[in-house]
Motif scaffolding. Structure first.
Motif, PDB file in Angstrom:
ATOM      1  N   ASP A   1      43.455  41.022  34.070  1.00 45.44           N
ATOM      2  CA  ASP A   1      43.356  40.051  32.976  1.00 45.44           C
ATOM      3  C   ASP A   1      42.002  40.097  32.271  1.00 45.44           C
ATOM      4  O   ASP A   1      41.918  39.834  31.080  1.00 45.44           O
ATOM      5  CB  ASP A   1      43.623  38.640  33.494  1.00 45.44           C
ATOM      6  CG  ASP A   1      45.071  38.466  33.948  1.00 45.44           C
ATOM      7  OD1 ASP A   1      45.961  39.126  33.378  1.00 45.44           O
ATOM      8  OD2 ASP A   1      45.311  37.679  34.885  1.00 45.44           O
TER       9      ASP A   1
ATOM     10  N   GLU B   1      49.724  42.356  30.414  1.00 46.22           N
ATOM     11  CA  GLU B   1      51.090  42.598  30.884  1.00 46.22           C
ATOM     12  C   GLU B   1      51.375  44.098  30.988  1.00 46.22           C
ATOM     13  O   GLU B   1      52.090  44.549  31.880  1.00 46.22           O
ATOM     14  CB  GLU B   1      52.114  41.947  29.946  1.00 46.22           C
ATOM     15  CG  GLU B   1      51.975  40.460  29.792  1.00 46.22           C
ATOM     16  CD  GLU B   1      50.824  40.033  28.871  1.00 46.22           C
ATOM     17  OE1 GLU B   1      50.452  40.784  27.937  1.00 46.22           O
ATOM     18  OE2 GLU B   1      50.266  38.943  29.115  1.00 46.22           O
ATOM     19  N   GLU B   2      50.818  44.860  30.055  1.00 51.92           N
ATOM     20  CA  GLU B   2      50.991  46.312  30.082  1.00 51.92           C
ATOM     21  C   GLU B   2      50.264  46.921  31.286  1.00 51.92           C
ATOM     22  O   GLU B   2      50.809  47.789  31.973  1.00 51.92           O
ATOM     23  CB  GLU B   2      50.471  46.923  28.776  1.00 51.92           C
ATOM     24  CG  GLU B   2      51.275  46.466  27.568  1.00 51.92           C
ATOM     25  CD  GLU B   2      50.610  46.762  26.240  1.00 51.92           C
ATOM     26  OE1 GLU B   2      51.357  46.801  25.226  1.00 51.92           O
ATOM     27  OE2 GLU B   2      49.381  46.944  26.180  1.00 51.92           O
TER      28      GLU B   2
END
Length: 151
Positions: free
Chosen positions: A21, A95-96
């Motif tokens: 993140d 997310e990737e």
């Protein structure tokens, strides 16, 4: 992670998870690094570049997995290599980066954990066969299933 997964792979995997993140591009680069370490360790392939190493294992894995491995290389390259035009910036979203981590987890499961479980099953079967062979050679025994002498 099980102890039979090489420590450098575990360290890079854990860091990719922790940084996902905060810096998805760095996480993707670490997933790429994990992938290269796994290919070198598990498949014994060392060709100098990840692209050549992935090509070398193409006939050893299913096409869908190969395509995903190639995708990890390409996405990981975003963080590992500067674009020719330094003004071009391609971001990687958390997310990737998570998808790439997921592939690393799947490969650890498919390559390392499955291999270990298979080895343990085979060892148990072989130990059982040796035990049964020893019992067969020892001859009849007293107890359940053994013929009892007539009084």
């Amino acid at each position: 992670m099980p102890p039979y997964v090489p420590r450098p792979i575990v360290v890079d995997y854990e860091e990719a998870c922790r940084i996902r993140d905060l810096s998805p591009k760095a996480s993707a680069t670490l997933s790429r690094r994990c992938l290269q370490g796994m290919i070198r360790d598990f498949h014994g392939v060392r060709e100098g570049t990840l692209a050549k190493e992935i090509e070398k294992i193409k006939d050893k894995i299913d096409p869908v997995t190969w395509d995903s491995i190639e995708a990890v290389r390409k996405i990981g390259n975003i963080g590992a290599h500067m674009e020719k035009d330094i003004n071009v910036i391609v971001d990687v979203e958390p997310e990737e980066a998570g998808l790439l981590i997921g592939l690393i987890e799947s490969l650890i499961e498919d390559w390392y954990i499955a291999r270990q479980q298979r080895a343990e099953r085979h060892a148990a079967i072989q130990a059982l066969a040796a035990q049964k062979e020893a019992a067969r050679k020892a001859g009849p025994t007293q107890g359940a299933g053994a013929a009892q002498p007539n009084p």
